[in-house]
Motif scaffolding. Sequence first.
Motif, PDB file in Angstrom:
ATOM      1  N   LYS A 224      -1.530  11.206  12.274  1.00  0.00           N
ATOM      2  CA  LYS A 224      -2.465  11.269  11.219  1.00  0.00           C
ATOM      3  C   LYS A 224      -2.263   9.889  10.301  1.00  0.00           C
ATOM      4  N   PHE A 225      -1.231   9.248  10.183  1.00  0.00           N
ATOM      5  CA  PHE A 225      -1.292   8.188   9.431  1.00  0.00           C
ATOM      6  C   PHE A 225      -1.749   6.910  10.120  1.00  0.00           C
ATOM      7  N   ILE A 226      -1.707   6.822  11.380  1.00  0.00           N
ATOM      8  CA  ILE A 226      -2.382   5.693  12.168  1.00  0.00           C
ATOM      9  C   ILE A 226      -3.881   6.023  12.095  1.00  0.00           C
TER      10      ILE A 226
ATOM     11  N   SER B   8       9.582   1.857  10.092  1.00  0.00           N
ATOM     12  CA  SER B   8      10.263   3.231   9.839  1.00  0.00           C
ATOM     13  C   SER B   8      11.285   3.383  11.206  1.00  0.00           C
ATOM     14  N   THR B   9      12.159   4.231  11.045  1.00  0.00           N
ATOM     15  CA  THR B   9      12.890   4.604  12.241  1.00  0.00           C
ATOM     16  C   THR B   9      12.306   5.572  12.878  1.00  0.00           C
ATOM     17  N   VAL B  10      11.940   5.294  14.087  1.00  0.00           N
ATOM     18  CA  VAL B  10      10.960   6.275  14.906  1.00  0.00           C
ATOM     19  C   VAL B  10      11.619   6.967  16.232  1.00  0.00           C
TER      20      VAL B  10
ATOM     21  N   TYR C 112       0.762  -1.132   0.006  1.00  0.00           N
ATOM     22  CA  TYR C 112      -0.227  -0.075   0.018  1.00  0.00           C
ATOM     23  C   TYR C 112       0.969   1.130   0.125  1.00  0.00           C
ATOM     24  N   ASP C 113       0.583   2.231  -0.958  1.00  0.00           N
ATOM     25  CA  ASP C 113       1.563   3.442  -0.865  1.00  0.00           C
ATOM     26  C   ASP C 113       0.580   4.428  -1.753  1.00  0.00           C
ATOM     27  N   ILE C 114       0.972   5.558  -1.144  1.00  0.00           N
ATOM     28  CA  ILE C 114      -0.015   6.949  -1.673  1.00  0.00           C
ATOM     29  C   ILE C 114       0.655   7.279  -2.979  1.00  0.00           C
TER      30      ILE C 114
ATOM     31  N   ALA D 256      19.708  10.912  -4.463  1.00  0.00           N
ATOM     32  CA  ALA D 256      20.289  12.019  -4.265  1.00  0.00           C
ATOM     33  C   ALA D 256      19.673  12.772  -3.044  1.00  0.00           C
ATOM     34  N   ARG D 257      18.866  12.097  -2.216  1.00  0.00           N
ATOM     35  CA  ARG D 257      18.125  12.812  -1.071  1.00  0.00           C
ATOM     36  C   ARG D 257      19.401  13.275  -0.010  1.00  0.00           C
ATOM     37  N   SER D 258      19.117  14.416   0.247  1.00  0.00           N
ATOM     38  CA  SER D 258      19.976  15.463   1.358  1.00  0.00           C
ATOM     39  C   SER D 258      21.449  14.724   0.844  1.00  0.00           C
TER      40      SER D 258
ATOM     41  N   ARG E  92      17.470  -2.123   9.047  1.00  0.00           N
ATOM     42  CA  ARG E  92      19.046  -1.742   9.208  1.00  0.00           C
ATOM     43  C   ARG E  92      19.696  -1.892   7.858  1.00  0.00           C
ATOM     44  N   VAL E  93      18.917  -2.136   6.891  1.00  0.00           N
ATOM     45  CA  VAL E  93      19.671  -2.150   5.889  1.00  0.00           C
ATOM     46  C   VAL E  93      20.329  -1.046   5.115  1.00  0.00           C
ATOM     47  N   ALA E  94      21.399  -1.399   4.266  1.00  0.00           N
ATOM     48  CA  ALA E  94      22.273  -0.033   3.756  1.00  0.00           C
ATOM     49  C   ALA E  94      21.195  -0.053   2.103  1.00  0.00           C
TER      50      ALA E  94
ATOM     51  N   ILE F  26       6.433   1.104   6.774  1.00  0.00           N
ATOM     52  CA  ILE F  26       7.960   1.874   6.502  1.00  0.00           C
ATOM     53  C   ILE F  26       7.797   2.917   5.937  1.00  0.00           C
ATOM     54  N   ILE F  27       6.960   4.053   6.268  1.00  0.00           N
ATOM     55  CA  ILE F  27       6.786   5.292   5.531  1.00  0.00           C
ATOM     56  C   ILE F  27       7.885   6.096   6.006  1.00  0.00           C
ATOM     57  N   GLY F  28       8.100   7.266   5.275  1.00  0.00           N
ATOM     58  CA  GLY F  28       9.369   8.180   5.539  1.00  0.00           C
ATOM     59  C   GLY F  28       9.013   8.817   7.132  1.00  0.00           C
ATOM     60  N   THR F  29      10.222   9.054   7.921  1.00  0.00           N
ATOM     61  CA  THR F  29      10.077   9.748   9.310  1.00  0.00           C
ATOM     62  C   THR F  29      11.038  10.847   9.371  1.00  0.00           C
ATOM     63  N   PRO F  30      10.659  11.874   8.450  1.00  0.00           N
ATOM     64  CA  PRO F  30      11.801  12.887   8.548  1.00  0.00           C
ATOM     65  C   PRO F  30      11.746  13.938   9.760  1.00  0.00           C
TER      66      PRO F  30
ATOM     67  N   GLY G 286      22.537  11.573   3.291  1.00  0.00           N
ATOM     68  CA  GLY G 286      21.426  10.663   2.839  1.00  0.00           C
ATOM     69  C   GLY G 286      20.304  11.080   3.846  1.00  0.00           C
ATOM     70  N   PRO G 287      19.398  10.270   3.593  1.00  0.00           N
ATOM     71  CA  PRO G 287      18.082  10.485   4.311  1.00  0.00           C
ATOM     72  C   PRO G 287      17.861   9.828   5.808  1.00  0.00           C
ATOM     73  N   CYS G 288      18.962   9.232   6.149  1.00  0.00           N
ATOM     74  CA  CYS G 288      18.882   8.455   7.405  1.00  0.00           C
ATOM     75  C   CYS G 288      19.809   8.951   8.541  1.00  0.00           C
ATOM     76  N   LEU G 289      21.299   9.062   8.334  1.00  0.00           N
ATOM     77  CA  LEU G 289      22.238   9.227   9.437  1.00  0.00           C
ATOM     78  C   LEU G 289      21.943  10.719  10.084  1.00  0.00           C
TER      79      LEU G 289
ATOM     80  N   LYS H  26      19.254  12.657  10.274  1.00  0.00           N
ATOM     81  CA  LYS H  26      17.911  12.891  10.841  1.00  0.00           C
ATOM     82  C   LYS H  26      17.945  11.837  12.132  1.00  0.00           C
ATOM     83  N   ASP H  27      18.529  10.746  11.855  1.00  0.00           N
ATOM     84  CA  ASP H  27      18.334   9.879  13.054  1.00  0.00           C
ATOM     85  C   ASP H  27      19.375  10.395  14.073  1.00  0.00           C
ATOM     86  N   THR H  28      20.432  10.856  13.840  1.00  0.00           N
ATOM     87  CA  THR H  28      21.164  11.710  15.003  1.00  0.00           C
ATOM     88  C   THR H  28      20.462  12.730  15.632  1.00  0.00           C
TER      89      THR H  28
HETATM   90  N1  LIG Z   1      16.851   4.704   3.141  1.00  0.00           N
HETATM   91  C1  LIG Z   1      17.282   4.055   3.929  1.00  0.00           C
HETATM   92  O1  LIG Z   1      18.588   3.453   3.670  1.00  0.00           O
HETATM   93  C2  LIG Z   1      16.746   3.414   5.183  1.00  0.00           C
HETATM   94  C3  LIG Z   1      17.583   2.387   5.779  1.00  0.00           C
HETATM   95  C4  LIG Z   1      16.990   2.081   7.267  1.00  0.00           C
HETATM   96  C5  LIG Z   1      15.638   2.566   7.597  1.00  0.00           C
HETATM   97  N2  LIG Z   1      15.201   3.674   7.033  1.00  0.00           N
HETATM   98  C6  LIG Z   1      13.881   4.057   7.375  1.00  0.00           C
HETATM   99  O2  LIG Z   1      12.784   3.722   6.603  1.00  0.00           O
HETATM  100  C7  LIG Z   1      11.813   4.662   6.455  1.00  0.00           C
HETATM  101  C8  LIG Z   1      11.441   4.879   5.026  1.00  0.00           C
HETATM  102  O3  LIG Z   1      12.619   5.207   4.447  1.00  0.00           O
HETATM  103  P1  LIG Z   1      12.744   5.408   2.782  1.00  0.00           P
HETATM  104  O4  LIG Z   1      14.047   5.888   2.537  1.00  0.00           O
HETATM  105  O5  LIG Z   1      12.367   4.060   2.297  1.00  0.00           O
HETATM  106  O6  LIG Z   1      11.728   6.372   2.603  1.00  0.00           O
HETATM  107  P2  LIG Z   1      10.952   6.574   0.912  1.00  0.00           P
HETATM  108  O7  LIG Z   1      10.580   8.215   1.152  1.00  0.00           O
HETATM  109  O8  LIG Z   1      11.812   6.134  -0.129  1.00  0.00           O
HETATM  110  O9  LIG Z   1       9.742   5.602   0.989  1.00  0.00           O
HETATM  111  C9  LIG Z   1       8.666   5.863   1.808  1.00  0.00           C
HETATM  112  C10 LIG Z   1       7.457   5.485   1.031  1.00  0.00           C
HETATM  113  O10 LIG Z   1       6.242   5.689   1.583  1.00  0.00           O
HETATM  114  C11 LIG Z   1       5.139   6.161   1.074  1.00  0.00           C
HETATM  115  N3  LIG Z   1       4.297   6.732   1.942  1.00  0.00           N
HETATM  116  C12 LIG Z   1       4.462   8.074   2.606  1.00  0.00           C
HETATM  117  N4  LIG Z   1       3.403   8.406   3.443  1.00  0.00           N
HETATM  118  C13 LIG Z   1       2.641   7.549   3.225  1.00  0.00           C
HETATM  119  C14 LIG Z   1       1.224   7.064   3.841  1.00  0.00           C
HETATM  120  N5  LIG Z   1       0.758   7.909   4.688  1.00  0.00           N
HETATM  121  N6  LIG Z   1       0.696   5.828   3.479  1.00  0.00           N
HETATM  122  C15 LIG Z   1       1.268   4.981   2.475  1.00  0.00           C
HETATM  123  N7  LIG Z   1       2.677   5.227   1.945  1.00  0.00           N
HETATM  124  C16 LIG Z   1       3.101   6.325   2.240  1.00  0.00           C
HETATM  125  C17 LIG Z   1       5.949   6.996   0.000  1.00  0.00           C
HETATM  126  O11 LIG Z   1       5.037   7.324  -1.167  1.00  0.00           O
HETATM  127  C18 LIG Z   1       7.275   6.570  -0.432  1.00  0.00           C
HETATM  128  O12 LIG Z   1       6.917   5.388  -1.325  1.00  0.00           O
HETATM  129  C19 LIG Z   1      12.157   5.792   7.370  1.00  0.00           C
HETATM  130  O13 LIG Z   1      11.770   6.001   8.407  1.00  0.00           O
HETATM  131  C20 LIG Z   1      13.742   5.696   7.350  1.00  0.00           C
HETATM  132  O14 LIG Z   1      14.306   6.479   8.102  1.00  0.00           O
HETATM  133  C21 LIG Z   1      15.613   3.810   5.705  1.00  0.00           C
END
Ligand SMILES: NC(=O)c1ccc[n+]([C@@H]2O[C@H](COP(=O)([O-])OP(=O)(O)OC[C@H]3O[C@@H](n4cnc5c(N)ncnc54)[C@H](O)[C@@H]3O)[C@@H](O)[C@H]2O)c1
Length: 416
Positions: free
Chosen positions: A127-129, A146-148, A57-59, A343-345, A175-177, A109-113, A279-282, A284-286
């Motif tokens: 809101k998501f829940i 997601s990292t929370v 499921y993805d938006i 290329a995020r962040s 925890r994958v890279a 596993i949605i983004g948690t910026p 990148g998007p993790c290191l 923001k997680d710090t």
């Molecule tokens: N990127 C990494 O290497 C990595 C590694 C370990 C953990 N994480 C964590 O995993 C999580 C996701 O990271 P990512 O890099 O995959 O992000 P991403 O932005 O690539 O993916 C998030 C996905 O969630 C979807 N989405 C957003 N809101 C939604 C909603 N309300 N309902 C359904 N889908 C929704 C987006 O469309 C997108 O496809 C974050 O918490 C991140 O910290 C990321």
Amino acid sequence: MALPMTQVATTEGQSESSKKPNPMSFVKDVCVVGGCGRVGLPLAMGFARVGLKVAIYDINQKAVDTVNSRVMPFFERGAEELMATLSLEQMTATTDLDIISQAEHVVVIIGTPVDEHLNPGFSSFTKFIDSIGPKLVDGQMVILRSTVYPGTTARTQELIARYNPNVDLSFCPERVAEGLALEEISSLPQLVSGTSDQAVKRASALFSKLNTKILELSPLEAELAKLFTNSWRYIQFATANQFYMLAQEHGLDFYKIYNAMRWEYPRTQGFPKAGFAAGPCLFKDTMQLASFSDNRFFLGHSAMLINEGLPQFIVNDLKEKVELGDKTVGVLGMAFKGNIDDARSSLSYKLKKVLEFQSREVLCTDPYVRDEALKPLEEVVERSDILILGAPHRVYKELKFPEDKIVVDIWNFFEN
Ligand SMILES: NC(=O)c1ccc[n+]([C@@H]2O[C@H](COP(=O)([O-])OP(=O)(O)OC[C@H]3O[C@@H](n4cnc5c(N)ncnc54)[C@H](O)[C@@H]3O)[C@@H](O)[C@H]2O)c1
């Protein structure tokens, strides 16, 4: 948030057996929410690979269509080949929220910026829940991946229980890279936590199917284990970057010292090279951990200042040596790290911004990143006076530069 009164309940006093799933009633084994994302999609594919029936499921409608047409929306090693083998019966993506009710396990596993003040926000998660809450059915299991921010699992338990107390909740950090996800999903141990013994057992059973080793923790321990892991890596990179800057400021060759430190000396083998830590993790997680420590995580904040300051340092260092205002500068590699297309962040873009202010012209290139402003590698190499390595992509390894070019290589990538 309007809730039907009959559904307002807590899990207290509830017997474990009342939450028992009835697998017969679920059409899918797993629904990965956010499953078209960088880590959600490899995970969904990993589950499908071991024979589970997977929904995503993805938006993001475009990404959903791309996945259903069996095209990878981004680069991930081995993913294209695996994608081609998966039928829509094995893995299908949708933007229809009703799919949530059809899966025994709902993996989130949605983004948690962090926000513009570098603080984590819980409101988007609430809101998501609230959006998936009405779709949760008896016997389901929700797994946060997601990292929370620490404490999120406990808060989420309260939110979910208002909608349906007969749902188990677990937190199992990813925890994958990026780039290595499909291998690491099965090779890295999985940290598993849950808000009840049953939740832990069920989450462990699910991840065992990926052949991972399982280690059980409490939710808060697991949340911190993930943040500690990324912050520690970020601090290690900052240490290398600080040493690099120190050596440069004293006119010394950092890598001569680095190699000496590591030569036949076991305790320094894990010492990273200098380089852009982004990148998007290191980051923001710090910052999530900094916020959790009431902004007394001095090491974390220092690491952020050092790592984020590296592009400016490189430019200042160049200005000491050449008349930068006259020069065209090329940046090789715009991804946030080597061999990926994300290329995020990325600090290469921060470098580009600094250079746009200080140099005559900036030309950027990357073989993987999709950005219309990028130029072909040959043009960048030919037209630039100075070339700065932004991401150490393997394909750059054999590059030979004309003698008259200044090459800045903070990774020492071209020397080894
Ligand atoms: N990127 C990494 O290497 C990595 C590694 C370990 C953990 N994480 C964590 O995993 C999580 C996701 O990271 P990512 O890099 O995959 O992000 P991403 O932005 O690539 O993916 C998030 C996905 O969630 C979807 N989405 C957003 N809101 C939604 C909603 N309300 N309902 C359904 N889908 C929704 C987006 O469309 C997108 O496809 C974050 O918490 C991140 O910290 C990321």
